[in-house]
Design a protein around this motif. Structure first.
Motif, short mmCIF file in Angstrom:
data_model
loop_
_atom_site.label_atom_id
_atom_site.label_comp_id
_atom_site.label_asym_id
_atom_site.label_seq_id
_atom_site.Cartn_x
_atom_site.Cartn_y
_atom_site.Cartn_z
N SER A 130 29.44 51.19 43.97
CA SER A 130 29.95 52.17 43.53
C SER A 130 31.40 51.99 43.24
O SER A 130 32.15 52.43 42.01
N THR A 131 32.20 51.53 43.96
CA THR A 131 33.53 50.98 43.90
C THR A 131 33.82 50.04 42.84
O THR A 131 34.71 50.25 41.87
N TRP A 134 33.18 52.05 39.45
CA TRP A 134 34.46 53.00 39.42
C TRP A 134 35.80 52.30 38.83
O TRP A 134 36.58 52.51 38.13
N SER A 137 35.64 50.66 35.23
CA SER A 137 35.75 51.88 34.30
C SER A 137 37.25 52.20 33.99
O SER A 137 37.49 52.69 33.08
N LYS A 138 38.12 51.77 35.01
CA LYS A 138 39.26 52.33 34.85
C LYS A 138 40.32 51.18 34.20
O LYS A 138 41.51 51.49 33.85
#
Length: 431
Positions: A130-131, A134, A137-138
């Motif tokens: 998940s990290t 995340w 995507s940034k």
């Protein structure tokens, strides 16, 4: 209330005291008919009424009735009424019996450890995945190196062009005042470095912003139009100001013959936020200096700098005689210390520091379209290694100046590039 077992007649009870009996003698211990466990007792004499047979003279033991059937009272063995055969009418498994709890089984520690480990691993995997998505995507993948023309051949290892810009993107008027950034429009490059990551040690080479370079032919990043080179020489930071990251990469590659694999850029605000997110960066300042333009005011010695102080430290150049060269040394020193702080277990393993740091950094970094989190991590760990003495940190070799521009030492630059391309240990020294 009659508490004698059913099936006993009044005659069987005998002439006993109590329980409604008229007899003068107290009754003996109450017993219940049960299956005799041992051999039957011998028959009683003729004419003698049936009497209980005591084994030990204490009223405990076997009783034999008139029909010769005996039973064991169980008194001496700790049995209670209704005991006997577990499958019989009074036993826990028979009709009317009460089930008894057996001994509690010992805990299966192997199974418990197994499932605990599986749970922990599952949580770690889910959190890590998940990290990763995340963080991925940034990343702001805004630089297209495919637009760069006439590129040198790729060598061994990986080369990053790391750029610190004076971008004030997203900063309020109060933040600009606090960080002493001014309010100039657009953005320029305050620092430029080449980081070579290879198997023979990592090398960090600073490119002074005042370096004298030739602007080659290039394709406009926005217009797509080809601009022919005219041989004009400018300061290196002018290439970025003229057409952004793509022209800067093109200019560096043309003047060094070193292929740039990845591009990383960070602005003023992002830099300060990363430093604050990790709780400050400790650094040793060799000599006290002060600069009203950057807001720097430092004493010599070891100290921890917050975001505002760190930005002032890496931007200062008016306090030094050899302004640009001294500033690049400070920039190298601080960025390596910052990378070391970001990559320490106290940051990586602490979610309360890791996520704010990742958020501050990833929101502020501008990278090329092919950059991945693995590449970014490799860059930070390489910079940490340089700070720890596992690599080389240097300025681009300078031979002199021309019209206020710093001229590179062509022979040394050629040797340096050859060593980097072949992933050899760097032997060239810089200024």
């Amino acid at each position: 209330m009659n508490d004698w077992p059913e099936g006993w007649s009044g005659n069987d009870r005998g002439n006993r005291y109590g329980s409604g009996s008229a007899g003068a003698q107290p009754e003996s211990a109450r017993v219940m008919r049960q299956v005799r466990r041992g051999p039957a007792a011998p028959p009683q004499g003729a004419g003698v009424p049936p009497q209980p047979s005591y084994v030990n003279g204490q009223g405990h033991g076997d009783y034999t009735d008139a029909r010769g059937s005996g039973y064991d009272s169980g008194y001496s063995t700790g049995q209670v009424y209704g005991g006997g055969d577990p499958g019989g009418p009074g036993g826990p498994g028979g009709p009317g019996g009460t089930a008894t709890r057996g001994p509690r089984p010992a805990p299966n520690w192997r199974r418990r450890v197994k499932w605990t480990a599986i749970t922990v691993v599952t949580v770690l995997v889910v959190t890590s995945v998940s990290t990763y998505f995340w963080a991925d995507s940034k990343l702001r993948r805004e630089v297209d190196l495919a637009k760069v023309i006439d590129r040198p051949e790729a060598g061994d290892g990986t080369n990053y062009l790391i750029v610190g810009s004076d971008s004030r993107e997203g900063m309020s008027a109060a933040e600009k005042k606090e960080l002493h950034t001014g309010s100039a429009e657009g953005k320029r490059t305050d620092s430029m470095m080449i980081l070579h990551v290879g198997s023979n040690g990592d090398t960090l080479v600073s490119l002074p912003r005042d370096s004298d370079v030739e602007i080659p032919s290039f394709v406009g990043s926005e217009s797509g139009k080809t601009y022919k080179g005219t041989g004009r020489h400018v300061k290196l930071n002018a290439a970025y100001a003229e057409d952004g990251p793509e022209l800067l990469v093109r200019t560096v590659e043309f003047n060094t013959n070193l292929r740039i694999d990845h591009y990383v850029e960070i602005g003023f605000a992002g830099f300060a936020k990363i430093v604050d997110a990790v709780g400050g960066v400790e650094i040793t300042i060799d000599k006290a200096f002060k600069d009203k333009y950057s807001g720097a005011d430092f004493q010599a010695g070891k100290q921890k700098l917050n975001g505002e102080e760190a930005l002032a430290f890496v931007r200062t150049r008016h306090a030094f005689a050899a302004s640009d060269l001294e500033r690049t040394k400070n920039q190298q020193k601080f960025l390596a210390a910052l990378a070391h702080e970001v990559a320490t277990p106290s940051t990586v393993l602490n979610p309360f520091k890791l996520y704010p740091t990742l958020g501050a950094g990833l929101d502020s970094l501008i990278v090329d379209k092919d950059m991945g989190l693995y590449d970014l991590g490799s860059m930070f760990f390489a910079m940490k290694g340089v700070n720890g003495g596992d690599g080389t940190s240097m300025n681009m070799p300078i031979s002199g100046s021309s019209g206020g521009n710093l001229v590179w030492d062509k022979a040394k630059v050629k040797q340096l590039v050859s060593e980097l391309n072949n992933d050899e240990k760097v032997t060239v020294s810089g200024n």
